[in-house]
Scaffold this motif. Structure first.
Motif, PDB file in Angstrom:
ATOM      1  N   VAL A   1      16.382  16.784   0.018  1.00  0.00           N
ATOM      2  CA  VAL A   1      16.665  18.066   0.679  1.00  0.00           C
ATOM      3  C   VAL A   1      18.035  17.968   1.362  1.00  0.00           C
ATOM      4  O   VAL A   1      18.337  16.964   2.026  1.00  0.00           O
ATOM      5  N   ALA A   2      18.849  19.004   1.212  1.00  0.00           N
ATOM      6  CA  ALA A   2      20.170  19.024   1.858  1.00  0.00           C
ATOM      7  C   ALA A   2      20.669  20.458   1.941  1.00  0.00           C
ATOM      8  O   ALA A   2      20.255  21.322   1.168  1.00  0.00           O
ATOM      9  N   LYS A   3      21.587  20.691   2.885  1.00  0.00           N
ATOM     10  CA  LYS A   3      22.271  21.985   2.964  1.00  0.00           C
ATOM     11  C   LYS A   3      23.515  22.002   2.084  1.00  0.00           C
ATOM     12  O   LYS A   3      23.843  23.027   1.480  1.00  0.00           O
ATOM     13  N   ASP A   4      24.191  20.871   2.014  1.00  0.00           N
ATOM     14  CA  ASP A   4      25.412  20.787   1.225  1.00  0.00           C
ATOM     15  C   ASP A   4      25.053  20.829  -0.260  1.00  0.00           C
ATOM     16  O   ASP A   4      24.406  19.904  -0.786  1.00  0.00           O
ATOM     17  N   PRO A   5      25.435  21.867  -0.993  1.00  0.00           N
ATOM     18  CA  PRO A   5      25.072  21.966  -2.421  1.00  0.00           C
ATOM     19  C   PRO A   5      25.643  20.835  -3.254  1.00  0.00           C
ATOM     20  O   PRO A   5      25.098  20.498  -4.305  1.00  0.00           O
ATOM     21  N   GLU A   6      26.729  20.206  -2.777  1.00  0.00           N
ATOM     22  CA  GLU A   6      27.334  19.115  -3.530  1.00  0.00           C
ATOM     23  C   GLU A   6      26.390  17.904  -3.596  1.00  0.00           C
ATOM     24  O   GLU A   6      26.391  17.165  -4.578  1.00  0.00           O
ATOM     25  N   VAL A   7      25.583  17.724  -2.541  1.00  0.00           N
ATOM     26  CA  VAL A   7      24.636  16.606  -2.523  1.00  0.00           C
ATOM     27  C   VAL A   7      23.626  16.743  -3.658  1.00  0.00           C
ATOM     28  O   VAL A   7      23.316  15.773  -4.358  1.00  0.00           O
ATOM     29  N   LEU A   8      23.127  17.947  -3.874  1.00  0.00           N
ATOM     30  CA  LEU A   8      22.158  18.163  -4.941  1.00  0.00           C
ATOM     31  C   LEU A   8      22.826  18.249  -6.305  1.00  0.00           C
ATOM     32  O   LEU A   8      22.218  17.912  -7.321  1.00  0.00           O
ATOM     33  N   ARG A   9      24.079  18.697  -6.339  1.00  0.00           N
ATOM     34  CA  ARG A   9      24.784  18.744  -7.619  1.00  0.00           C
ATOM     35  C   ARG A   9      24.933  17.348  -8.211  1.00  0.00           C
ATOM     36  O   ARG A   9      24.891  17.171  -9.442  1.00  0.00           O
ATOM     37  N   LYS A  10      25.031  16.354  -7.346  1.00  0.00           N
ATOM     38  CA  LYS A  10      25.185  14.974  -7.806  1.00  0.00           C
ATOM     39  C   LYS A  10      23.958  14.488  -8.585  1.00  0.00           C
ATOM     40  O   LYS A  10      24.051  13.542  -9.368  1.00  0.00           O
TER      41      LYS A  10
ATOM     42  N   ALA B   1      10.015  27.583   1.628  1.00  0.00           N
ATOM     43  CA  ALA B   1      10.622  28.887   1.911  1.00  0.00           C
ATOM     44  C   ALA B   1      11.297  28.896   3.276  1.00  0.00           C
ATOM     45  O   ALA B   1      12.388  29.471   3.440  1.00  0.00           O
ATOM     46  N   ALA B   2      10.675  28.248   4.256  1.00  0.00           N
ATOM     47  CA  ALA B   2      11.269  28.182   5.598  1.00  0.00           C
ATOM     48  C   ALA B   2      12.574  27.397   5.564  1.00  0.00           C
ATOM     49  O   ALA B   2      13.562  27.789   6.206  1.00  0.00           O
ATOM     50  N   LEU B   3      12.597  26.283   4.837  1.00  0.00           N
ATOM     51  CA  LEU B   3      13.834  25.503   4.745  1.00  0.00           C
ATOM     52  C   LEU B   3      14.911  26.281   3.990  1.00  0.00           C
ATOM     53  O   LEU B   3      16.095  26.233   4.371  1.00  0.00           O
ATOM     54  N   ALA B   4      14.522  26.997   2.944  1.00  0.00           N
ATOM     55  CA  ALA B   4      15.497  27.794   2.205  1.00  0.00           C
ATOM     56  C   ALA B   4      16.112  28.869   3.104  1.00  0.00           C
ATOM     57  O   ALA B   4      17.319  29.126   3.047  1.00  0.00           O
TER      58      ALA B   4
ATOM     59  N   TRP C   1      10.693  19.260  11.635  1.00  0.00           N
ATOM     60  CA  TRP C   1      11.724  18.448  12.309  1.00  0.00           C
ATOM     61  C   TRP C   1      13.095  18.728  11.680  1.00  0.00           C
ATOM     62  O   TRP C   1      14.087  18.912  12.386  1.00  0.00           O
ATOM     63  N   LEU C   2      13.156  18.759  10.338  1.00  0.00           N
ATOM     64  CA  LEU C   2      14.426  19.019   9.660  1.00  0.00           C
ATOM     65  C   LEU C   2      14.938  20.408   9.990  1.00  0.00           C
ATOM     66  O   LEU C   2      16.139  20.587  10.283  1.00  0.00           O
ATOM     67  N   GLU C   3      14.059  21.391   9.955  1.00  0.00           N
ATOM     68  CA  GLU C   3      14.466  22.755  10.266  1.00  0.00           C
ATOM     69  C   GLU C   3      14.970  22.872  11.702  1.00  0.00           C
ATOM     70  O   GLU C   3      15.921  23.597  11.991  1.00  0.00           O
ATOM     71  N   ARG C   4      14.348  22.125  12.607  1.00  0.00           N
ATOM     72  CA  ARG C   4      14.672  22.214  14.027  1.00  0.00           C
ATOM     73  C   ARG C   4      15.916  21.411  14.399  1.00  0.00           C
ATOM     74  O   ARG C   4      16.763  21.870  15.175  1.00  0.00           O
ATOM     75  N   TYR C   5      16.050  20.207  13.807  1.00  0.00           N
ATOM     76  CA  TYR C   5      17.095  19.286  14.258  1.00  0.00           C
ATOM     77  C   TYR C   5      18.135  18.949  13.192  1.00  0.00           C
ATOM     78  O   TYR C   5      19.124  18.281  13.488  1.00  0.00           O
TER      79      TYR C   5
ATOM     80  N   TYR D   1      18.645  25.295   3.464  1.00  0.00           N
ATOM     81  CA  TYR D   1      18.433  24.044   2.731  1.00  0.00           C
ATOM     82  C   TYR D   1      18.004  24.313   1.290  1.00  0.00           C
ATOM     83  O   TYR D   1      17.362  25.321   1.002  1.00  0.00           O
ATOM     84  N   GLN D   2      18.345  23.381   0.420  1.00  0.00           N
ATOM     85  CA  GLN D   2      17.866  23.380  -0.948  1.00  0.00           C
ATOM     86  C   GLN D   2      17.157  22.046  -1.199  1.00  0.00           C
ATOM     87  O   GLN D   2      17.411  21.055  -0.504  1.00  0.00           O
ATOM     88  N   ALA D   3      16.284  22.021  -2.200  1.00  0.00           N
ATOM     89  CA  ALA D   3      15.523  20.804  -2.468  1.00  0.00           C
ATOM     90  C   ALA D   3      15.338  20.610  -3.966  1.00  0.00           C
ATOM     91  O   ALA D   3      15.338  21.565  -4.744  1.00  0.00           O
ATOM     92  N   ARG D   4      15.178  19.343  -4.360  1.00  0.00           N
ATOM     93  CA  ARG D   4      14.841  18.967  -5.729  1.00  0.00           C
ATOM     94  C   ARG D   4      13.733  17.915  -5.657  1.00  0.00           C
ATOM     95  O   ARG D   4      13.787  16.999  -4.826  1.00  0.00           O
ATOM     96  N   SER D   5      12.755  18.019  -6.576  1.00  0.00           N
ATOM     97  CA  SER D   5      11.591  17.128  -6.521  1.00  0.00           C
ATOM     98  C   SER D   5      11.246  16.562  -7.889  1.00  0.00           C
ATOM     99  O   SER D   5      11.374  17.238  -8.915  1.00  0.00           O
ATOM    100  N   GLY D   6      10.773  15.328  -7.897  1.00  0.00           N
ATOM    101  CA  GLY D   6      10.334  14.659  -9.117  1.00  0.00           C
ATOM    102  C   GLY D   6       9.157  13.745  -8.821  1.00  0.00           C
ATOM    103  O   GLY D   6       8.481  13.880  -7.795  1.00  0.00           O
ATOM    104  N   TRP D   7       8.928  12.796  -9.720  1.00  0.00           N
ATOM    105  CA  TRP D   7       7.796  11.869  -9.581  1.00  0.00           C
ATOM    106  C   TRP D   7       8.283  10.430  -9.695  1.00  0.00           C
ATOM    107  O   TRP D   7       9.175  10.134 -10.493  1.00  0.00           O
ATOM    108  N   LEU D   8       7.677   9.556  -8.919  1.00  0.00           N
ATOM    109  CA  LEU D   8       7.872   8.114  -9.054  1.00  0.00           C
ATOM    110  C   LEU D   8       6.507   7.463  -9.252  1.00  0.00           C
ATOM    111  O   LEU D   8       5.532   7.857  -8.611  1.00  0.00           O
ATOM    112  N   THR D   9       6.447   6.467 -10.116  1.00  0.00           N
ATOM    113  CA  THR D   9       5.213   5.710 -10.306  1.00  0.00           C
ATOM    114  C   THR D   9       5.219   4.528  -9.358  1.00  0.00           C
ATOM    115  O   THR D   9       6.059   3.630  -9.475  1.00  0.00           O
TER     116      THR D   9
END
Length: 580
Positions: free
Chosen positions: A530-539, A297-300, A493-497, A304-312
């Protein structure tokens, strides 16, 4: 034959000269035996029973901690029957030699079973006779860093002495049983025949007790398993070397690598032991998911926007470098041999792809590296900051050389915050959530970090590692706290810098050890972009990852070695395979 008489007869047969004092000692022992015949019989009987228990226990011993149950020791071992028949057929001298060798083999097998138990508890797999001796040195370093030099040295000496003691005692026990069989040859022969008949009958009928076959060949099965591991390891080396040479993006020209991320500062951060258990375990998850939701919520709010998944992950409980290298190389690197083969190959790592493109400077923030690290070149890192190059003057937190918050602030000061001609690609390894999860750092005001001395009081007031390691529930609680701390440090750190052009990829390297996860086969870790640019997550829309910092239970699960190629492809890289 009385014990005293047998000892004296053997000494004379071996022509061992007896000094007067030796004779007096033996005489006293004989008098003591004659004066207390009941005690002497009880002592001998106790010795016989202990020898039998040791040998049968070694033959039936499981190689996993959950298998150490009483019902595992109620079976009939085929190896005991075969051993008894063999010893009954031999004259005295060969019998003693064969019994000693048999017992020595049982002792070695017991040590291997104990190593299997330890490796399964900490790494989720058995001990590999070819590959894993070097990891014992890493284990010693871990104990030294976590518990101190004295504890590490004591543990090392104790382990060696225990291994030798097991082998010697097992050999003596087998020789003793061989003597008993020889003294009661007729009855022992009959007993072996009956036991063999019962074993064959039980095996033929498939009789079981508590779901386990009565007829056991556990020791032989262990030996077969160890042999199979060795053979598979030797065969795997050549096959994996060939696999490493075949690279989908190995010949891709620089201009065709990652064109859709040009101009972005990209950070790939690994959070130590950040596994699926952190967001699913009923004791751990409430605190960690609360942190993920709050920080999301703080990053939003910061754009910022974020997408999450799982890796084995390719590893479990430890050996973090296997998870790092698997993620970044696109190869399944699950043992040290594969790691050495990969890091000595020309395989293009994801981090090296950024450097090869010519569009990024590359840097590694490695607070866990405390010795020479030649792998930096394979990872394509122009500059690497290890534990001694970040200016930290505060205390260690058990194994972790510095709190994650300080490492990230040092990253900002040394590299990320500087003006530069090209954007920066950074690999950051965060270590505060490394076991034994005590003491755990706390977040402080970023302006007060200084040289890290401010953490002295926090470390001193923290919990003792030995206290947490001894209690599974406390380990789970402190593990959850450490993951929350690492996630908070990274996202603050991301929120600050961070800027409009910052792209953060963060993930776990592996699940924590069985003391936290239980004996699960699950090896999944969360991964987030996580990114601010929506195009990064659209990819990466096609990945169908969950919005936010917390992946849904049903979010896609990929093997960790799939990440490199999917990431390169998503951001415009054109495959050009290498040719042998």
């Amino acid at each position: 034959m009385p014990v005293f008489t047998r000892v004296l007869t053997r000494l004379r047969a071996l022509r061992v000269p007896l000094r007067p004092r030796d004779t007096r000692v033996l005489t006293r022992l004989r008098h003591a035996r004659d004066a207390h015949p009941s005690a002497d019989r009880a002592l001998r009987l106790t010795g016989h029973v202990l020898a039998a228990v040791l040998v049968l226990g070694a033959l039936l011993m499981p190689n996993t901690a959950p298998g150490l149950r009483p019902d595992r020791f109620t079976r009939i071992p085929a190896e005991a029957i075969v051993g008894a028949v063999l010893l009954l057929a031999l004259p005295r001298r060969p019998r003693v030699v064969v019994a000693a060798l048999y017992g020595t083999g049982l002792g070695v097998l017991t040590v291997l079973n104990l190593l299997d138990i330890g490796f399964t508890e900490y790494l989720g797999r058995g001990f590999n006779l070819v590959l894993d001796w070097g990891l014992l040195d890493d284990a010693l370093s871990y104990v030294r860093d976590s518990m101190g030099g004295f504890a590490a040295n004591a543990a090392a000496v104790g382990a060696v002495l225990l291994a030798l003691l097991v082998v010697v005692v097992m050999a003596l026990a087998t020789v003793r049983l061989g003597d008993i069989l020889a003294r009661h040859r007729a009855r022992a022969g009959q007993g072996a025949m009956v036991a063999g008949t019962v074993w064959i009958t039980c095996a033929s009928l498939g009789l079981q007790i508590s779901g386990l076959p009565v007829a056991s060949d556990r020791a032989a099965d262990t030996l077969r398993g160890q042999t199979r591991r060795v053979v598979d390891t030797l065969r795997d080396e050549a096959a994996f070397a060939e696999e490493a040479r075949t690279d989908t993006f190995g010949a891709t020209p620089p201009g065709l690598l990652l064109p859709d991320l040009r101009g972005k500062d990209v950070v790939i951060a690994f959070i130590e032991s950040y596994g699926r258990v952190a967001v699913e375990d009923p004791l751990i998850a409430p605190g960690v998911t609360r942190t993920l939701d709050t920080r999301g919520a703080a990053l939003a709010a910061a754009g910022y926007q974020a997408r999450s998944g799982w890796l084995t992950s390719s590893t479990y409980g430890g050996s973090s470098w296997l998870g790092h290298s698997t993620t970044l190389s696109g190869l399944w690197i699950d043992n040290q041999q594969r790691y050495r083969t990969a890091t000595h190959s020309d395989r293009l790592t994801l981090t090296a792809a950024f450097r090869k493109s010519g569009a990024w400077d590359t840097v590694g923030i490695m607070p866990g590296v405390q010795k020479t690290w030649p792998e930096a070149e394979w990872y394509g890192l122009d500059t690497v900051y290890d534990a001694f190059e970040m200016g930290y003057k505060g205390p260690k937190f058990s194994w972790s050389t510095m709190p994650d918050q300080y490492a990230l602030e040092a990253f900002e000061r040394l590299e990320h915050g500087k003006k530069r001609d090209r954007p920066l690609m950074s690999e950051v390894i965060l270590t505060s959530s490394h076991q034994p999860w005590a003491p755990v750092p706390e977040m402080i005001d970023w302006e007060e970090l200084g040289d890290g001395s401010v953490f002295d009081a926090i470390e001193e007031d923290g919990r003792d590692a030995s206290e947490v390691m001894a209690d599974s529930t406390e380990s789970r609680k402190e593990y959850g706290r450490s993951v929350s701390y690492s996630v908070t440090a990274l996202t603050e750190w991301l929120e600050r810098y961070g800027t409009d052009d910052t792209v953060l990829v963060f993930l776990g390297d592996h699940q924590p050890i069985a003391r936290v996860t239980g004996h699960t086969k699950n090896r999944d870790v969360p991964v987030t972009v996580v990114a601010k640019d929506p195009e990064v997550l659209r990819k990466i829309d096609g990945w169908r990852w969950t919005p936010g910092l917390r992946p849904a239970d049903d979010a896609p699960v990929w093997k960790m070695d799939a990440f490199r190629d999917r990431f390169l492809t998503a951001y415009g890289s054109v495959p050009r395979p290498t040719k042998d």
